[in-house]
Motif scaffolding. Structure first.
Motif, PDB file in Angstrom:
ATOM      1  N   VAL A  24      12.853  -4.024 -11.232  1.00 43.09           N
ATOM      2  CA  VAL A  24      11.678  -4.098 -10.452  1.00 43.09           C
ATOM      3  C   VAL A  24      11.097  -2.910 -10.259  1.00 43.09           C
ATOM      4  CG1 VAL A  24      11.110  -4.881  -8.068  1.00 43.09           C
ATOM      5  CG2 VAL A  24      13.243  -5.706  -9.193  1.00 43.09           C
ATOM      6  N   VAL A  25       9.502  -2.955 -10.417  1.00 45.91           N
ATOM      7  CA  VAL A  25       8.903  -1.759 -10.277  1.00 45.91           C
ATOM      8  C   VAL A  25       7.705  -2.333  -9.263  1.00 45.91           C
ATOM      9  CG1 VAL A  25       7.180  -0.077 -11.559  1.00 45.91           C
ATOM     10  CG2 VAL A  25       9.223  -1.059 -12.537  1.00 45.91           C
ATOM     11  N   LYS A  26       7.240  -1.347  -8.383  1.00 48.16           N
ATOM     12  CA  LYS A  26       6.527  -1.845  -7.224  1.00 48.16           C
ATOM     13  C   LYS A  26       5.398  -0.713  -7.114  1.00 48.16           C
ATOM     14  CE  LYS A  26      10.134  -1.825  -4.494  1.00 48.16           C
ATOM     15  NZ  LYS A  26      11.139  -1.997  -3.630  1.00 48.16           N
ATOM     16  N   PHE A  27       4.150  -1.243  -7.110  1.00 47.96           N
ATOM     17  CA  PHE A  27       2.932  -0.268  -7.010  1.00 47.96           C
ATOM     18  C   PHE A  27       2.083  -0.686  -5.714  1.00 47.96           C
ATOM     19  CE2 PHE A  27       3.715  -0.630 -11.600  1.00 47.96           C
ATOM     20  CZ  PHE A  27       3.824   0.627 -11.965  1.00 47.96           C
ATOM     21  N   PHE A  28       2.023   0.198  -4.949  1.00 49.49           N
ATOM     22  CA  PHE A  28       0.828   0.102  -3.831  1.00 49.49           C
ATOM     23  C   PHE A  28      -0.265   1.133  -4.491  1.00 49.49           C
ATOM     24  CE2 PHE A  28      -1.219   2.265  -0.109  1.00 49.49           C
ATOM     25  CZ  PHE A  28      -1.785   0.985   0.434  1.00 49.49           C
ATOM     26  N   LEU A  29      -1.416   0.156  -4.442  1.00 51.97           N
ATOM     27  CA  LEU A  29      -2.460   0.748  -5.110  1.00 51.97           C
ATOM     28  C   LEU A  29      -3.493   1.176  -3.806  1.00 51.97           C
ATOM     29  CD1 LEU A  29      -3.573  -2.090  -7.561  1.00 51.97           C
ATOM     30  CD2 LEU A  29      -2.023  -0.482  -7.908  1.00 51.97           C
ATOM     31  N   HIS A  30      -3.309   2.449  -3.788  1.00 56.26           N
ATOM     32  CA  HIS A  30      -3.713   3.278  -2.594  1.00 56.26           C
ATOM     33  C   HIS A  30      -5.397   3.389  -2.650  1.00 56.26           C
ATOM     34  CE1 HIS A  30      -4.119   5.796   0.664  1.00 56.26           C
ATOM     35  NE2 HIS A  30      -4.010   7.200   0.047  1.00 56.26           N
ATOM     36  N   ILE A  31      -6.175   2.926  -1.772  1.00 56.26           N
ATOM     37  CA  ILE A  31      -7.587   3.100  -1.840  1.00 56.26           C
ATOM     38  C   ILE A  31      -8.095   3.508  -0.368  1.00 56.26           C
ATOM     39  CG2 ILE A  31      -8.618   1.590  -3.577  1.00 56.26           C
ATOM     40  CD1 ILE A  31      -9.360  -0.298  -1.082  1.00 56.26           C
ATOM     41  N   ASP A  32      -8.949   4.188   0.076  1.00 60.42           N
ATOM     42  CA  ASP A  32      -9.230   4.719   1.392  1.00 60.42           C
ATOM     43  C   ASP A  32     -10.323   3.816   1.896  1.00 60.42           C
ATOM     44  OD1 ASP A  32     -11.847   5.657   0.272  1.00 60.42           O
ATOM     45  OD2 ASP A  32     -10.734   7.836   0.064  1.00 60.42           O
ATOM     46  N   ALA A  33     -10.684   3.829   3.243  1.00 62.98           N
ATOM     47  CA  ALA A  33     -11.317   2.952   3.951  1.00 62.98           C
ATOM     48  C   ALA A  33     -12.858   2.823   3.338  1.00 62.98           C
ATOM     49  CB  ALA A  33     -11.486   3.140   5.306  1.00 62.98           C
ATOM     50  N   GLU A  34     -13.122   4.039   2.888  1.00 67.25           N
ATOM     51  CA  GLU A  34     -14.739   4.242   2.454  1.00 67.25           C
ATOM     52  C   GLU A  34     -14.736   3.623   1.158  1.00 67.25           C
ATOM     53  OE1 GLU A  34     -15.132   8.473   2.234  1.00 67.25           O
ATOM     54  OE2 GLU A  34     -17.337   8.226   1.866  1.00 67.25           O
TER      55      GLU A  34
END
Ligand code: AMP
Ligand code: MG
Length: 312
Positions: free
Chosen positions: A165-175
């Motif tokens: 199991v490999v988990k990715f949180f794709l992190h963008i900012d609000a802008e």
């Protein structure tokens, strides 16, 4: 540095998303400078998936989570395009149906985890049950707060049964999110992606970030790690995800399985079949018309020539 080390959330460590640069692009200037690495990763990913399929012993589950417009669809597209569709599946989890709600929250998840030899991508997942569910009080806190442990147990169970199991949180900012919402408005080809909830959910940005931070702290484990991927740049996001997948699959030490048959015996059978084929062609020629006989004999000469060439 290996991205599987760099972006991995150490089990139990606190994550402050606001302190993580979503625009990070490592040593690369732009997409062009990363292109050859991206292609190399895709080729390697294809080889490793082929190996997993051939081995038929274990599986890979890729979990994608992000804020709206964070790029989950883009990652699905990028990863899947490197693979043989026969060995992979994608499942997108929407708001649960009446039937799904009538079961425990892991029911709809467990039904579609990958079989041996398969790669499965979850576009959203069981984590929605501690994200949107928590932010909108869809169940009481005393219910959702138990789910972190339940999820860890569930993922451990999968791991012990051969699913990585490999988990990715794709992190963008609000802008960046707002910029992507604008792209959707400006491009009629993306209008279908616009949803009423885009802006209403954006108003809960801080609550979602806090919910994600808890997920990352409580559910990044040795057996099922979370990775926080800087995702403002789509190409960098794809590079990091594909590289981590390659590193993960490489670390499994998969081996091409041995043949299930005696190859020497099969080779002998092949030669016997080949000889029969040639003999058969000659016998057929015996009662064919003279024109056909001529053609057959030309074919026979060619076949012999080919065979002699192979021998030499
Ligand atoms: P999308 O991925 O943009 O098609 O949107 C799917 C929607 O389903 C999102 O708004 C999710 O928050 C929602 N969703 C997914 N899983 C759940 C869940 N377990 N409970 C409630 N809403 C969910
Ligand atoms: Mg959406």
């Amino acid at each position: 540095m290996k991205y599987s080390k760099r972006f991995r959330v150490e089990p139990g460590s606190k994550v402050k998303l606001a302190d993580i640069d979503a625009g990070f692009k490592d040593r690369h200037e732009d997409r062009e400078s990363a292109q050859s690495e991206l292609e190399q990763n895709s080729r390697r990913l294809a080889e490793l998936q082929y190996l997993m399929y051939a081995e038929d012993q274990r599986s890979l589950l890729i979990v994608l989570q992000a804020m709206d417009a964070g790029g989950k669809d883009g990652v699905v597209n990028h990863v899947i395009s490197a693979m043989n569709p026969q060995g992979c599946a994608v499942h997108a989890f929407k708001a649960p149906s009446a039937e799904e709600l009538a079961h425990d929250y892991l029911w709809r998840i467990h039904r579609v985890t990958p079989a041996k030899g398969q790669v499965t991508i979850f576009n959203r997942s069981h984590y929605e049950d501690v994200l949107v569910v928590r932010v909108h009080d869809l169940v009481p806190k005393k219910v959702w707060s138990k789910r972190y442990d339940e999820i860890n147990d569930f993922e451990q169970f999968l791991t012990e049964n051969g699913t990585h199991v490999v988990k990715f949180f794709l992190h963008i900012d609000a802008e960046e999110q707002l910029a992507r919402f604008k792209q959707r408005l400006d491009d009629p080809g993306r209008h279908w992606k616009i949803s009423e909830s885009d802006y209403s959910e954006r108003a809960y940005w801080d609550q979602y970030q806090a919910a994600f931070e808890d997920v990352l702290e409580k559910c990044s484990t040795e057996h099922a790690p979370w990775y926080v991927i800087p995702a403002n740049h789509k190409w960098f996001r794809n590079l990091a995800v594909s590289q981590i997948l390659v590193e993960t699959l490489d670390s499994l030490g998969m081996k091409m399985p041995p043949a299930r048959v005696d190859i020497a015996a099969m080779r002998a059978k092949y030669h016997a079949a080949e000889a029969l084929e040639e003999g058969g062609a000659a016998a057929d020629g015996a009662d064919a018309s003279s024109a056909e006989r001529e053609a057959e004999s030309q074919h026979g000469k060619k076949a012999k020539k080919h065979k002699d060439k192979k021998k030499s």
